[in-house]
Design a protein around this motif. Structure first.
Motif, PDB file in Angstrom:
ATOM      1  N   LEU A   4       0.862  -1.186   0.000  1.00  0.00           N
ATOM      2  CA  LEU A   4       0.000   0.000   0.000  1.00  0.00           C
ATOM      3  C   LEU A   4       0.891   1.226   0.000  1.00  0.00           C
ATOM      4  CD1 LEU A   4      -2.770   1.417   0.271  1.00  0.00           C
ATOM      5  CD2 LEU A   4      -2.514   1.221   2.765  1.00  0.00           C
ATOM      6  N   LEU A   5       0.751   2.036  -1.059  1.00  0.00           N
ATOM      7  CA  LEU A   5       1.539   3.253  -1.180  1.00  0.00           C
ATOM      8  C   LEU A   5       0.639   4.430  -0.813  1.00  0.00           C
ATOM      9  CD1 LEU A   5       3.948   4.959  -2.239  1.00  0.00           C
ATOM     10  CD2 LEU A   5       3.101   4.543  -4.550  1.00  0.00           C
ATOM     11  N   VAL A   6       0.939   5.093   0.286  1.00  0.00           N
ATOM     12  CA  VAL A   6       0.126   6.221   0.735  1.00  0.00           C
ATOM     13  C   VAL A   6       0.888   7.491   0.413  1.00  0.00           C
ATOM     14  CG1 VAL A   6      -1.155   7.226   2.664  1.00  0.00           C
ATOM     15  CG2 VAL A   6      -0.678   4.763   2.644  1.00  0.00           C
ATOM     16  N   GLU A   7       0.422   8.182  -0.605  1.00  0.00           N
ATOM     17  CA  GLU A   7       1.141   9.358  -1.110  1.00  0.00           C
ATOM     18  C   GLU A   7       0.144  10.251  -1.839  1.00  0.00           C
ATOM     19  OE1 GLU A   7       4.694  10.609  -1.344  1.00  0.00           O
ATOM     20  OE2 GLU A   7       3.202  12.129  -1.862  1.00  0.00           O
ATOM     21  N   ASP A  26       2.359  -5.932  -5.976  1.00  0.00           N
ATOM     22  CA  ASP A  26       0.974  -5.624  -6.304  1.00  0.00           C
ATOM     23  C   ASP A  26       0.665  -4.340  -5.522  1.00  0.00           C
ATOM     24  OD1 ASP A  26      -1.735  -5.507  -6.523  1.00  0.00           O
ATOM     25  OD2 ASP A  26      -2.131  -7.505  -5.703  1.00  0.00           O
ATOM     26  N   VAL A  27       0.652  -3.194  -6.237  1.00  0.00           N
ATOM     27  CA  VAL A  27       0.608  -1.901  -5.550  1.00  0.00           C
ATOM     28  C   VAL A  27      -0.775  -1.255  -5.562  1.00  0.00           C
ATOM     29  CG1 VAL A  27       1.678   0.385  -5.392  1.00  0.00           C
ATOM     30  CG2 VAL A  27       2.988  -1.526  -6.315  1.00  0.00           C
ATOM     31  N   GLN A  28      -1.250  -0.897  -4.379  1.00  0.00           N
ATOM     32  CA  GLN A  28      -2.471  -0.088  -4.249  1.00  0.00           C
ATOM     33  C   GLN A  28      -2.005   1.302  -3.852  1.00  0.00           C
ATOM     34  OE1 GLN A  28      -5.571  -1.242  -1.380  1.00  0.00           O
ATOM     35  NE2 GLN A  28      -4.500  -3.181  -1.156  1.00  0.00           N
ATOM     36  N   VAL A  29      -2.653   2.349  -4.393  1.00  0.00           N
ATOM     37  CA  VAL A  29      -2.273   3.703  -4.001  1.00  0.00           C
ATOM     38  C   VAL A  29      -3.421   4.342  -3.219  1.00  0.00           C
ATOM     39  CG1 VAL A  29      -1.609   6.014  -4.820  1.00  0.00           C
ATOM     40  CG2 VAL A  29      -0.762   3.977  -6.004  1.00  0.00           C
ATOM     41  N   ALA A  30      -3.083   4.987  -2.110  1.00  0.00           N
ATOM     42  CA  ALA A  30      -4.058   5.778  -1.352  1.00  0.00           C
ATOM     43  C   ALA A  30      -3.512   7.205  -1.330  1.00  0.00           C
ATOM     44  CB  ALA A  30      -4.197   5.235   0.061  1.00  0.00           C
ATOM     45  N   ALA A  31      -4.356   8.177  -1.698  1.00  0.00           N
ATOM     46  CA  ALA A  31      -3.887   9.560  -1.764  1.00  0.00           C
ATOM     47  C   ALA A  31      -4.185  10.347  -0.490  1.00  0.00           C
ATOM     48  CB  ALA A  31      -4.498  10.257  -2.981  1.00  0.00           C
ATOM     49  N   LEU A  49       4.354  10.953   5.269  1.00  0.00           N
ATOM     50  CA  LEU A  49       3.806  11.585   6.473  1.00  0.00           C
ATOM     51  C   LEU A  49       3.042  12.870   6.176  1.00  0.00           C
ATOM     52  CD1 LEU A  49       6.348  11.272   9.399  1.00  0.00           C
ATOM     53  CD2 LEU A  49       4.380   9.860   8.860  1.00  0.00           C
ATOM     54  N   GLY A  50       3.325  13.505   5.034  1.00  0.00           N
ATOM     55  CA  GLY A  50       2.659  14.766   4.697  1.00  0.00           C
ATOM     56  C   GLY A  50       1.403  14.501   3.886  1.00  0.00           C
TER      57      GLY A  50
END
Ligand code: CA
Length: 232
Positions: A4-7, A26-31, A49-50
């Motif tokens: 999970l990529l949180v960016e 297997d990448v999921q993105v959360a904005a 973190l931002g």
């Protein structure tokens, strides 16, 4: 491996997702933080973190409270984030922007490898040194009969020191065993974790061996119940 990529910055998340996908993840993105907390379970979280909605550290703590999923925190250069706070909020590791892609992939693989090792050691028996009791299965620690809440890294470090207690472990050995050989941060991280353990244990159970490393000094203590004297 699900990641999970949180960016929130798509100029970072889009190429990063593509790169990591090419690496086989297997990448999921959360904005946003809210999206991150609503995401399905993954094998590792890469957390900027931002974020626009929630404080990154709140998201980190919330994710940690829910599961032992490994979390790598991404901080911006110049973020005045206290290293201790970062590790105490449950992050397994962190990288500072701008970071190199190869380095990031090495860190991700290292954290996943260590997590897999931890799963093996969870079948190890309870470790008792003096009044310190470490249960690898539940990852619970008790000291002087009181539970001690530790972050994953603090737990690993304490376990490493308490295994063969009394023996001196060099800084390099500890960095390699608790972090890994690809560690590209400062070994100051080790000192930060030791300081934090001493604070949480309210004890000088971890002795500094100057210019060498550390040792768990609890093994020197009299075992409980062996206080008979020689005067008879
Ligand atoms: Ca951001």
């Amino acid at each position: 491996m699900r990641l999970l990529l949180v960016e929130d910055d798509s100029t970072i998340s889009v190429p990063l997702r593509d790169g990591l996908t090419r690496e086989g993840f297997d990448v999921q993105v959360a904005a946003t933080g809210a999206e991150a907390l609503a995401a399905s379970s993954v094998d590792l979280v890469l957390l900027d973190l931002g974020l626009p909605d929630l404080e990154g550290r709140v998201v980190c703590q919330e994710l940690r409270a829910r599961s032992p999923v490994p979390i790598i925190v991404v901080t911006a250069r110049g973020d005045e984030i206290d290293r201790v706070v970062l590790l105490e909020m449950g992050a397994d590791d962190y990288v500072v922007k701008p970071f190199g892609f190869r380095e990031l992939v090495a860190r991700i693989r290292a954290v996943l490898r260590r997590t897999a090792q931890t799963e093996v050691t969870t079948h190890s028996p309870t470790l008792t040194v003096g009044s310190l009791v470490i249960d690898p299965r539940t990852r619970m620690v008790r000291f002087n009969d009181a539970p001690v809440a530790l972050t994953p890294k603090e737990f690993d470090l304490l376990t490493c020191l308490a295994t063969d207690a009394g023996a001196v472990k060099t800084r390099e050995q500890l960095m390699r065993e608790v972090w890994d050989e690809h560690w590209w941060g400062s070994t100051k991280t080790l000192d930060v974790h030791v300081a934090s353990l001493r604070r949480k244990l309210r004890s000088d159970a971890i002795e500094t061996i100057r210019s060498v490393g550390y040792r768990c000094s609890l093994a020197d203590a009299e075992p409980a119940g062996s206080n008979e004297d020689d005067s008879a």
